[in-house]
Design an enzyme around this catalytic site. Structure first.
Site, PDB file in Angstrom:
ATOM      1  N   VAL A  70     -10.937   3.068  -3.806  1.00  0.00           N
ATOM      2  CA  VAL A  70     -10.567   2.541  -5.123  1.00  0.00           C
ATOM      3  C   VAL A  70     -11.573   1.464  -5.508  1.00  0.00           C
ATOM      4  CG1 VAL A  70      -8.791   1.392  -6.492  1.00  0.00           C
ATOM      5  CG2 VAL A  70      -8.117   3.051  -4.738  1.00  0.00           C
ATOM      6  N   HIS A 105     -10.262  -5.085  -3.354  1.00  0.00           N
ATOM      7  CA  HIS A 105      -8.931  -5.304  -2.788  1.00  0.00           C
ATOM      8  C   HIS A 105      -9.044  -5.697  -1.336  1.00  0.00           C
ATOM      9  CE1 HIS A 105      -9.955  -1.008  -2.566  1.00  0.00           C
ATOM     10  NE2 HIS A 105      -9.292  -0.965  -1.418  1.00  0.00           N
ATOM     11  N   ILE A 106      -8.162  -6.584  -0.935  1.00  0.00           N
ATOM     12  CA  ILE A 106      -8.101  -7.043   0.451  1.00  0.00           C
ATOM     13  C   ILE A 106      -6.875  -6.415   1.092  1.00  0.00           C
ATOM     14  CG2 ILE A 106      -7.869  -9.034   1.976  1.00  0.00           C
ATOM     15  CD1 ILE A 106      -9.138 -10.761  -0.203  1.00  0.00           C
ATOM     16  N   HIS A 107      -7.116  -5.602   2.129  1.00  0.00           N
ATOM     17  CA  HIS A 107      -6.001  -5.066   2.912  1.00  0.00           C
ATOM     18  C   HIS A 107      -5.499  -6.170   3.845  1.00  0.00           C
ATOM     19  CE1 HIS A 107      -6.764  -0.610   2.269  1.00  0.00           C
ATOM     20  NE2 HIS A 107      -7.973  -1.071   1.973  1.00  0.00           N
ATOM     21  N   ASN A 144     -12.793  -2.813   2.594  1.00  0.00           N
ATOM     22  CA  ASN A 144     -13.692  -1.657   2.636  1.00  0.00           C
ATOM     23  C   ASN A 144     -14.642  -1.738   1.440  1.00  0.00           C
ATOM     24  OD1 ASN A 144     -12.406  -0.563   4.925  1.00  0.00           O
ATOM     25  ND2 ASN A 144     -10.841   0.388   3.651  1.00  0.00           N
ATOM     26  N   ASP A 172       0.847  -1.183   0.000  1.00  0.00           N
ATOM     27  CA  ASP A 172       0.000   0.000   0.000  1.00  0.00           C
ATOM     28  C   ASP A 172       0.891   1.244   0.000  1.00  0.00           C
ATOM     29  OD1 ASP A 172      -3.221   0.555   1.032  1.00  0.00           O
ATOM     30  OD2 ASP A 172      -1.786   2.220   1.062  1.00  0.00           O
ATOM     31  N   GLN A 174     -14.625   2.833   0.877  1.00  0.00           N
ATOM     32  CA  GLN A 174     -13.860   2.285  -0.252  1.00  0.00           C
ATOM     33  C   GLN A 174     -13.527   3.425  -1.199  1.00  0.00           C
ATOM     34  OE1 GLN A 174     -15.895  -0.688  -2.600  1.00  0.00           O
ATOM     35  NE2 GLN A 174     -14.097  -1.085  -3.873  1.00  0.00           N
TER      36      GLN A 174
HETATM   37  P1  AMP Z   1      -9.665   1.674   0.164  1.00  0.00           P
HETATM   38  O1  AMP Z   1      -9.758   2.987   0.899  1.00  0.00           O
HETATM   39  O2  AMP Z   1     -10.075   0.491   0.962  1.00  0.00           O
HETATM   40  O3  AMP Z   1     -10.347   1.750  -1.187  1.00  0.00           O
HETATM   41  O4  AMP Z   1      -8.129   1.431  -0.078  1.00  0.00           O
HETATM   42  C1  AMP Z   1      -7.409   1.954  -1.143  1.00  0.00           C
HETATM   43  C2  AMP Z   1      -5.962   1.843  -0.767  1.00  0.00           C
HETATM   44  O5  AMP Z   1      -5.200   1.944  -1.946  1.00  0.00           O
HETATM   45  C3  AMP Z   1      -5.464   2.926   0.187  1.00  0.00           C
HETATM   46  O6  AMP Z   1      -4.952   2.323   1.366  1.00  0.00           O
HETATM   47  C4  AMP Z   1      -4.383   3.635  -0.616  1.00  0.00           C
HETATM   48  O7  AMP Z   1      -3.293   4.014   0.179  1.00  0.00           O
HETATM   49  C5  AMP Z   1      -3.999   2.578  -1.633  1.00  0.00           C
HETATM   50  N1  AMP Z   1      -3.471   3.075  -2.896  1.00  0.00           N
HETATM   51  C6  AMP Z   1      -4.029   4.015  -3.720  1.00  0.00           C
HETATM   52  N2  AMP Z   1      -3.275   4.180  -4.814  1.00  0.00           N
HETATM   53  C7  AMP Z   1      -2.227   3.324  -4.692  1.00  0.00           C
HETATM   54  C8  AMP Z   1      -1.087   3.012  -5.506  1.00  0.00           C
HETATM   55  N3  AMP Z   1      -0.879   3.608  -6.680  1.00  0.00           N
HETATM   56  N4  AMP Z   1      -0.212   2.070  -5.060  1.00  0.00           N
HETATM   57  C9  AMP Z   1      -0.416   1.459  -3.888  1.00  0.00           C
HETATM   58  N5  AMP Z   1      -1.472   1.695  -3.086  1.00  0.00           N
HETATM   59  C10 AMP Z   1      -2.348   2.617  -3.474  1.00  0.00           C
END
Ligand code: AMP
Ligand code: ZN
Length: 113
Positions: A95, A99-101, A86, A30, A93
């Site tokens: 993005v 995706h799984i954190h 998320n 991340d 959410q």
């Molecule tokens: P969410 O808020 O659950 O949609 O998580 C999106 C995550 O993507 C966040 O923790 C961001 O820090 C991460 N993120 C966004 N752009 C990038 C990128 N280019 N490379 C790595 N992580 C990213």
């Protein structure tokens, strides 16, 4: 999806620190880590969120879940870790590619913020 940042990462069009990849999933660090270990597991297939899973994704999502322990072990998370997906607006959410954190390396609190 041509304008999806995680599709672009999965296809290598945007640089990222990939820690694991195969024909179904990509796992990368991340960009804004919230713990000493914070990686994101994405399917290569564009699925917008948990809300957009269909029956045909059942094998893929099972594969992702089964792969978490392998990623956690490879990241040295023998003492436990946290997994977060998320979803939607109230789930924060940001993005719109599933995706799984996977977070670890510190002790987490509950409930989450
Ligand atoms: P969410 O808020 O659950 O949609 O998580 C999106 C995550 O993507 C966040 O923790 C961001 O820090 C991460 N993120 C966004 N752009 C990038 C990128 N280019 N490379 C790595 N992580 C990213
Ligand atoms: Zn995508």
């Amino acid at each position: 999806m041509s304008d999806c940042i995680f599709c672009k990462i999965a296809e290598g069009e945007i640089p990222s620190e990939i820690v694991y990849q195969d024909d179904k999933i990509v796992v990368f660090k991340d960009a804004s880590p919230q713990a000493p270990v914070h990686v994101l597991m994405v399917p290569r297939k564009h699925i917008a969120s948990l809300d957009d899973l269909s029956e045909e994704d059942s094998e893929l999502i099972a594969y992702m879940m089964q792969s978490i322990k392998k990623i956690a072990a490879s990241q040295g998370l023998g003492n436990g870790y946290r997994v977060i997906i998320n979803t939607g607006e109230e789930g924060q959410q940001t993005v719109k590619h599933l995706h799984i954190h996977i977070l670890g390396g510190r002790k987490f609190t509950w409930p989450p913020g």
